[in-house]
Design an enzyme around this catalytic site. Structure first.
Site: not given
Length: 311
Positions: A140, A143, A207-208, A241, A300
């Site tokens: 990771q 990235h 996230e992970h 992934d 109404h």
């Protein structure tokens, strides 16, 4: 409840320091499964556009591809141009400019989420393999220099061993420079107890999330906030992934506390519908009229009352 697919979707596929055919698949496939008729893909222009990007688009059923990136690509998908059609929703990760543009056009179109830099948090016990931990952290880190890399354990010796493994492995990577910056901003957290480890993970809502601990399934109920969870030493994050099935477009920056990974449901919309007979209306009219009057909305109430007065 009636569930129908969106008419059109724009998918953003990042470029820049790497190309991501996997992002094409992760965005386009659930859209097509949902029944979206038009999927428009945008990706930054490149003199050497990776053929795998176009192959993935073809295989996943993308209808149109445009080489445009950044905030201008998001604007084009939201408002349309002479060549790029406006869409109903925009999905897919991108840099800070793309995320900010998605925030700006939300309301004109739907968006999936505001994705930030990639994140991984590993919960590990003293039996975890430091080489595996280092490899997954680096997967990771490569990235983005702003990637968020975290290891949480109760074992100081494991932290030390993982640091040595990182130093050994990083030297062989093509994206070494990016990894080095990301790791400088990473965190190795020594927790006092296993309970504290999970409390930290739930607060960060990564996230992970990897659980590299003995009998990882036993700990699954303790996880409340995480985008995607990888259980055991052989469930390495890159599986998610590329091929394991869970989508890799996942909430970041703590938003896993209230949101979920991209899926088929994100490409559909729900419409409620009702059909009342006269008898059914008569059975509920008094309650509706009472509520309407309590809110001061006499029109109404009248819309119901007028139907009761008919013979």
């Amino acid at each position: 409840m009636r569930v129908t697919p969106l008419d059109s979707v724009g998918i953003y596929v990042p470029g820049g320091t790497a190309s991501y055919p996997s992002s094409v698949l992760m965005n386009a496939i659930p859209a097509k499964v949902a029944g979206v008729q038009k999927v428009v893909m945008v990706t930054p222009p490149d003199a050497h556009l990776n053929p795998a990007i176009l192959a993935a688009a073809k295989m996943a059923g993308v209808d149109e591809v445009f080489t445009i990136g950044g905030a201008q690509a998001i604007a084009a998908l939201a408002y349309g141009t002479e060549t790029i059609p406006a869409v109903s929703k925009i999905v897919g990760p991108g840099n800070i400019y793309v995320a900010t543009a998605k925030r700006e056009v939300f309301g004109q179109v739907g968006i999936d989420m505001l994705a930030g830099p990639s994140e991984i948090l590993i919960l590990a016990d003293e039996l975890a393999n430091p080489a595996y931990l280092a490899a997954d952290l680096l997967s990771q880190a490569e990235h983005d220099e702003r990637a968020r890399i975290t290891l949480v354990t109760t074992s100081k010796s494991l932290i030390d061993a993982t640091e040595r493994a990182l130093a050994e492995q990083i030297s062989t990577l093509e994206r070494k420079a990016i990894c080095e910056v990301a790791l400088q901003n990473g965190h190795f957290i020594l927790a006092e107890s296993v309970s504290d480890m999970f409390q930290i993970a739930n607060e960060i809502a990564p996230e992970h999330l990897e659980i590299q601990m003995d009998n990882p399934l036993l700990y699954l109920p303790q996880i409340k906030n995480a985008g995607s969870i990888f259980l055991g030493k052989f469930s390495s994050e890159p599986l998610g992934d590329y091929i394991a099935g869970p989508n890799h477009v996942i909430p970041t920056a703590g938003t896993a506390k209230f949101s979920s990974p991209l899926g088929v449901d994100d490409f559909t919309k729900r419409s409620s519908f009702i059909l009342y007979s006269k008898e059914a209306l008569q059975n509920e009219a008094t309650d509706v009229i009472t509520l309407a009057h309590s809110e001061g909305l006499t029109a109404h109430a009248r819309a119901i009352q007028i139907r009761l007065e008919e013979e």
